[in-house]
Design a protein around this motif. Structure first.
Motif, PDB file in Angstrom:
ATOM      1  N   PHE A  50      15.552   7.992  -7.528  1.00 56.10           N
ATOM      2  CA  PHE A  50      14.649   8.839  -8.322  1.00 56.10           C
ATOM      3  C   PHE A  50      13.528   9.350  -7.411  1.00 56.10           C
ATOM      4  O   PHE A  50      12.359   9.039  -7.608  1.00 56.10           O
ATOM      5  CB  PHE A  50      14.068   8.045  -9.498  1.00 56.10           C
ATOM      6  CG  PHE A  50      15.104   7.395 -10.368  1.00 56.10           C
ATOM      7  CD1 PHE A  50      15.833   8.143 -11.289  1.00 56.10           C
ATOM      8  CD2 PHE A  50      15.380   6.042 -10.249  1.00 56.10           C
ATOM      9  CE1 PHE A  50      16.790   7.544 -12.088  1.00 56.10           C
ATOM     10  CE2 PHE A  50      16.333   5.437 -11.052  1.00 56.10           C
ATOM     11  CZ  PHE A  50      17.049   6.193 -11.966  1.00 56.10           C
ATOM     12  N   THR A  51      13.925  10.120  -6.417  1.00 52.80           N
ATOM     13  CA  THR A  51      12.972  10.552  -5.400  1.00 52.80           C
ATOM     14  C   THR A  51      11.857  11.410  -5.979  1.00 52.80           C
ATOM     15  O   THR A  51      10.686  11.234  -5.644  1.00 52.80           O
ATOM     16  CB  THR A  51      13.699  11.334  -4.290  1.00 52.80           C
ATOM     17  OG1 THR A  51      14.759  10.530  -3.774  1.00 52.80           O
ATOM     18  CG2 THR A  51      12.739  11.679  -3.158  1.00 52.80           C
ATOM     19  N   GLU A  52      12.205  12.350  -6.844  1.00 51.79           N
ATOM     20  CA  GLU A  52      11.177  13.230  -7.406  1.00 51.79           C
ATOM     21  C   GLU A  52      10.177  12.438  -8.245  1.00 51.79           C
ATOM     22  O   GLU A  52       8.970  12.690  -8.190  1.00 51.79           O
ATOM     23  CB  GLU A  52      11.821  14.330  -8.246  1.00 51.79           C
ATOM     24  CG  GLU A  52      10.848  15.439  -8.624  1.00 51.79           C
ATOM     25  CD  GLU A  52      11.544  16.694  -9.102  1.00 51.79           C
ATOM     26  OE1 GLU A  52      10.912  17.475  -9.830  1.00 51.79           O
ATOM     27  OE2 GLU A  52      12.721  16.915  -8.744  1.00 51.79           O
ATOM     28  N   ALA A  53      10.681  11.460  -9.002  1.00 45.15           N
ATOM     29  CA  ALA A  53       9.776  10.598  -9.767  1.00 45.15           C
ATOM     30  C   ALA A  53       8.876   9.793  -8.831  1.00 45.15           C
ATOM     31  O   ALA A  53       7.700   9.548  -9.122  1.00 45.15           O
ATOM     32  CB  ALA A  53      10.577   9.660 -10.670  1.00 45.15           C
ATOM     33  N   GLY A  54       9.441   9.375  -7.687  1.00 42.86           N
ATOM     34  CA  GLY A  54       8.640   8.651  -6.701  1.00 42.86           C
ATOM     35  C   GLY A  54       7.520   9.501  -6.140  1.00 42.86           C
ATOM     36  O   GLY A  54       6.402   9.016  -5.921  1.00 42.86           O
ATOM     37  N   ILE A  55       7.793  10.782  -5.917  1.00 40.76           N
ATOM     38  CA  ILE A  55       6.756  11.693  -5.421  1.00 40.76           C
ATOM     39  C   ILE A  55       5.656  11.857  -6.464  1.00 40.76           C
ATOM     40  O   ILE A  55       4.461  11.860  -6.145  1.00 40.76           O
ATOM     41  CB  ILE A  55       7.380  13.060  -5.068  1.00 40.76           C
ATOM     42  CG1 ILE A  55       8.313  12.904  -3.864  1.00 40.76           C
ATOM     43  CG2 ILE A  55       6.290  14.097  -4.771  1.00 40.76           C
ATOM     44  CD1 ILE A  55       9.127  14.128  -3.556  1.00 40.76           C
ATOM     45  N   TYR A  56       6.057  11.983  -7.736  1.00 35.56           N
ATOM     46  CA  TYR A  56       5.056  12.054  -8.803  1.00 35.56           C
ATOM     47  C   TYR A  56       4.181  10.806  -8.816  1.00 35.56           C
ATOM     48  O   TYR A  56       2.959  10.883  -9.004  1.00 35.56           O
ATOM     49  CB  TYR A  56       5.737  12.200 -10.169  1.00 35.56           C
ATOM     50  CG  TYR A  56       6.358  13.549 -10.420  1.00 35.56           C
ATOM     51  CD1 TYR A  56       5.915  14.681  -9.748  1.00 35.56           C
ATOM     52  CD2 TYR A  56       7.392  13.700 -11.334  1.00 35.56           C
ATOM     53  CE1 TYR A  56       6.482  15.916  -9.982  1.00 35.56           C
ATOM     54  CE2 TYR A  56       7.972  14.940 -11.578  1.00 35.56           C
ATOM     55  CZ  TYR A  56       7.506  16.048 -10.898  1.00 35.56           C
ATOM     56  OH  TYR A  56       8.065  17.277 -11.126  1.00 35.56           O
ATOM     57  N   ALA A  57       4.807   9.643  -8.619  1.00 35.79           N
ATOM     58  CA  ALA A  57       4.047   8.386  -8.623  1.00 35.79           C
ATOM     59  C   ALA A  57       3.041   8.354  -7.476  1.00 35.79           C
ATOM     60  O   ALA A  57       1.888   7.940  -7.646  1.00 35.79           O
ATOM     61  CB  ALA A  57       5.007   7.199  -8.518  1.00 35.79           C
TER      62      ALA A  57
ATOM     63  N   PRO B 203      -7.649  -1.270   4.024  1.00 34.72           N
ATOM     64  CA  PRO B 203      -6.831  -0.058   4.174  1.00 34.72           C
ATOM     65  C   PRO B 203      -5.472  -0.178   3.493  1.00 34.72           C
ATOM     66  O   PRO B 203      -4.759   0.812   3.358  1.00 34.72           O
ATOM     67  CB  PRO B 203      -6.672   0.061   5.693  1.00 34.72           C
ATOM     68  CG  PRO B 203      -6.793  -1.334   6.206  1.00 34.72           C
ATOM     69  CD  PRO B 203      -7.758  -2.031   5.287  1.00 34.72           C
ATOM     70  N   ILE B 204      -5.100  -1.387   3.042  1.00 31.48           N
ATOM     71  CA  ILE B 204      -3.819  -1.594   2.371  1.00 31.48           C
ATOM     72  C   ILE B 204      -4.011  -1.334   0.878  1.00 31.48           C
ATOM     73  O   ILE B 204      -4.718  -2.062   0.187  1.00 31.48           O
ATOM     74  CB  ILE B 204      -3.294  -3.021   2.598  1.00 31.48           C
ATOM     75  CG1 ILE B 204      -3.146  -3.294   4.090  1.00 31.48           C
ATOM     76  CG2 ILE B 204      -1.952  -3.211   1.896  1.00 31.48           C
ATOM     77  CD1 ILE B 204      -2.752  -4.719   4.411  1.00 31.48           C
ATOM     78  N   THR B 205      -3.353  -0.299   0.372  1.00 31.67           N
ATOM     79  CA  THR B 205      -3.507   0.107  -1.026  1.00 31.67           C
ATOM     80  C   THR B 205      -2.136   0.394  -1.630  1.00 31.67           C
ATOM     81  O   THR B 205      -1.134   0.528  -0.923  1.00 31.67           O
ATOM     82  CB  THR B 205      -4.371   1.378  -1.139  1.00 31.67           C
ATOM     83  OG1 THR B 205      -3.684   2.466  -0.477  1.00 31.67           O
ATOM     84  CG2 THR B 205      -5.731   1.171  -0.483  1.00 31.67           C
ATOM     85  N   LEU B 206      -2.117   0.486  -2.964  1.00 32.33           N
ATOM     86  CA  LEU B 206      -0.867   0.804  -3.657  1.00 32.33           C
ATOM     87  C   LEU B 206      -0.350   2.172  -3.234  1.00 32.33           C
ATOM     88  O   LEU B 206       0.864   2.381  -3.106  1.00 32.33           O
ATOM     89  CB  LEU B 206      -1.103   0.778  -5.174  1.00 32.33           C
ATOM     90  CG  LEU B 206       0.090   1.172  -6.052  1.00 32.33           C
ATOM     91  CD1 LEU B 206       1.265   0.240  -5.825  1.00 32.33           C
ATOM     92  CD2 LEU B 206      -0.310   1.176  -7.526  1.00 32.33           C
ATOM     93  N   THR B 207      -1.253   3.115  -2.996  1.00 32.73           N
ATOM     94  CA  THR B 207      -0.836   4.451  -2.559  1.00 32.73           C
ATOM     95  C   THR B 207      -0.032   4.381  -1.273  1.00 32.73           C
ATOM     96  O   THR B 207       1.028   5.012  -1.142  1.00 32.73           O
ATOM     97  CB  THR B 207      -2.064   5.351  -2.337  1.00 32.73           C
ATOM     98  OG1 THR B 207      -2.834   5.392  -3.527  1.00 32.73           O
ATOM     99  CG2 THR B 207      -1.646   6.757  -1.963  1.00 32.73           C
ATOM    100  N   LYS B 208      -0.513   3.614  -0.317  1.00 30.47           N
ATOM    101  CA  LYS B 208       0.165   3.515   0.978  1.00 30.47           C
ATOM    102  C   LYS B 208       1.492   2.781   0.862  1.00 30.47           C
ATOM    103  O   LYS B 208       2.462   3.108   1.552  1.00 30.47           O
ATOM    104  CB  LYS B 208      -0.757   2.844   1.997  1.00 30.47           C
ATOM    105  CG  LYS B 208      -2.003   3.669   2.327  1.00 30.47           C
ATOM    106  CD  LYS B 208      -2.891   2.971   3.318  1.00 30.47           C
ATOM    107  CE  LYS B 208      -4.113   3.827   3.665  1.00 30.47           C
ATOM    108  NZ  LYS B 208      -4.978   4.082   2.502  1.00 30.47           N
ATOM    109  N   VAL B 209       1.554   1.782  -0.026  1.00 30.54           N
ATOM    110  CA  VAL B 209       2.812   1.071  -0.243  1.00 30.54           C
ATOM    111  C   VAL B 209       3.850   2.009  -0.848  1.00 30.54           C
ATOM    112  O   VAL B 209       5.003   2.081  -0.394  1.00 30.54           O
ATOM    113  CB  VAL B 209       2.587  -0.160  -1.147  1.00 30.54           C
ATOM    114  CG1 VAL B 209       3.930  -0.776  -1.549  1.00 30.54           C
ATOM    115  CG2 VAL B 209       1.725  -1.200  -0.433  1.00 30.54           C
ATOM    116  N   LEU B 210       3.456   2.744  -1.889  1.00 33.10           N
ATOM    117  CA  LEU B 210       4.374   3.708  -2.505  1.00 33.10           C
ATOM    118  C   LEU B 210       4.781   4.791  -1.516  1.00 33.10           C
ATOM    119  O   LEU B 210       5.941   5.200  -1.463  1.00 33.10           O
ATOM    120  CB  LEU B 210       3.718   4.341  -3.736  1.00 33.10           C
ATOM    121  CG  LEU B 210       3.692   3.505  -5.015  1.00 33.10           C
ATOM    122  CD1 LEU B 210       2.915   4.238  -6.101  1.00 33.10           C
ATOM    123  CD2 LEU B 210       5.105   3.206  -5.498  1.00 33.10           C
TER     124      LEU B 210
END
Length: 487
Positions: free
Chosen positions: A52-59, A77-84
């Motif tokens: 679900f790549t497009e959904a991943g980009i939305y996330a 510097p470690i955040t959920l954004t960087k993990v996603l």
């Protein structure tokens, strides 16, 4: 038949990856349960991103503004954004390799923005030769690398204009939540980041020394960053008001425009306010609509209503700061920071003093106009030169310059109303970004690099269609487009 084979291939690859990671996870669990849990979460996120790549980009785009709020610890510097971003970006990269995408490598080098971004990151790394605080250097380089990866993810993943249009609608909804955090701070006078991290957070509402007012900072931890975050949704509300004809949608866009403007005003950011005027001016000049002479009067009435409502409902400190009755001290500080930046440039004009090291060398360059506690230069152009040298500065200016060129070409030549409006929307935000870069530090600002990626894909689609003579959906170009292509 080919699509069915690809689905089978996806399922087989996914099953093999899950089996291998499950076995590895069981082995690690016996030694370190925490590491095994982290690996399991990453494996699940990566697998979901594969299918679900497009959904991943939305996330990724949704959590991006909440980056600091999702940090594992205050200032980490470690955040959920960087993990996603790592999981979704890795999934996109693997799929490009597995499917042997012939356009994968060319798209990594097909635009001046992309090449200039590589150069900027290279000179940012090279400045380590003059750095004396490697912790600051590493933290800033992690941020710069992550925003470049976000940029690359978007230019590789966006294949069609309808995808970008859906992202526009999704971003507008996502920024409503950002605006809600700002409104919460304005009403409650509690910092979102302090609620999350408590006294460990070095982010707070910025109290105005001359009044009882506040400066909201939202999940960004800085009023100026919350202000510049409003640039994208403000431009989007104008674009959707222009594109949509239904009265209910237009009424909703007017409400959201006022909502985002109140957020911007409540930051007390003069740079953000002036930058928004660049956005409004660019959209007024380039959008094609009737009764242009009437528009300034309507906009003036709307602005008066918004400012009047804000002054009535919330503290009057905003007016004092914007009018100059308060806040003169910050202007003096900025003059002092400019002088400090020039001194740093004189010391290391070629490679700079090191990425992030303006803070560590603050005491060496400080003067009587600036406070004793360290501040960033509040000018990205001078910061790029001071920290990364003349070549780093030229690379950063080239990124802004090529992004501007991209949208101007599309805006002038595109005849399709939707594509033209998307180009004008992106270009107007870049116009605001040009100004804001001169009054604040935005080198690691994710929103900048998201907009840069939009400029690249719009320009790429524009060139591809003119080279083939047909639109991406197979329909012929408009007659006006043929004339523009020949010229």
């Amino acid at each position: 038949m080919r699509m069915m084979a690809r689905r089978w291939f996806d399922n087989i690859v996914g099953a093999m990856m899950l089996a291998g990671l499950s076995f590895l996870n069981m082995v690690i669990w016996a030694v370190n349960p925490l590491a095994a849990t982290v690996l399991l979460v990453l494996a699940v996120l990566f697998t979901l991103a594969m299918f679900f790549t497009e959904a991943g980009i939305y996330a990724v785009l949704f959590v991006n503004p909440f980056d600091r709020l999702t940090a594992v610890a205050a200032g980490s510097p470690i955040t959920l954004t960087k993990v996603l971003l790592l999981c979704v970006g890795g999934a996109v990269f693997v799929k490009k390799i597995l499917y042997r995408d012939n356009q994968f490598l060319p798209r990594l080098f097909d635009n001046g923005v992309t090449i200039s971004s590589y150069a900027f990151l290279l000179f940012s790394f090279a400045s380590v030769l003059n750095a004396n605080d490697y912790e600051l250097f590493s933290g800033q380089m992690i941020r710069r690398t992550s925003v470049l990866l976000l940029y690359l993810l978007l230019i590789l993943s966006l294949q069609r204009p309808d995808q970008l249009y859906r992202i526009f609608k999704f971003l507008l909804m996502a920024y409503v939540f950002i605006g809600m955090t700002g409104l919460y701070e304005l009403i409650s006078t509690e910092s979102i980041l302090q609620l999350r991290f408590g006294n460990m957070a070095d982010f707070a509402l910025y109290a105005l020394s001359e009044s009882d007012g506040i400066r909201i900072s939202g999940p960004y931890g800085d009023p100026n960053f919350h202000a510049v975050a409003m640039f994208i949704p403000l431009a989007l509300t104008i674009a959707f008001f222009y594109l949509k004809r239904h009265w209910a949608i237009r009424l909703l866009m007017l409400f959201l425009f006022a909502f985002f403007m109140i957020n911007l005003l409540a930051t007390n950011s003069r740079g953000g306010l002036v930058g928004s005027f660049f956005i409004f001016g660019a959209m007024y000049l380039f959008l094609r609509f009737r009764y242009k002479l009437l528009f300034p009067f309507v906009a003036g009435i709307l602005a008066a209503v918004i400012v009047g409502a804000y002054m009535t409902l919330f503290p009057a400190a905003t007016v004092e700061r914007y009018s100059g009755e308060s806040g003169w001290q910050s202007i003096k500080q900025r003059i002092g920071l400019i002088e400090m930046s020039v001194d740093a440039i004189r010391d290391e004009p070629l490679l700079g003093i090191g990425t992030g090291n303006f803070i560590s060398k603050y005491q060496h360059y400080m003067n009587e106009k600036v406070p004793r506690h360290p501040l960033w230069p509040h000018n990205s152009i001078l910061q790029a030169w001071a920290e990364n040298g003349i070549f780093g500065l030229l690379a950063f200016l080239a990124v802004l310059g090529f992004a501007t060129r991209n949208v101007l070409v599309v805006a002038f030549q595109e005849r399709d109303p939707l594509r033209h409006t998307m180009a004008v929307t992106v270009g107007s935000v870049i116009a605001g970004y040009w100004f804001f870069a001169a009054v604040n530090n935005v080198l690691e600002n994710q929103d900048y690099w998201i907009i840069f990626s939009f400029s690249v894909v719009l320009y790429r689609w524009h060139l591809e269609e003119r080279s083939t003579g047909r639109r991406m959906d197979g329909s012929p170009l408009f007659e006006g487009d043929h004339q523009a292509a020949r010229s």
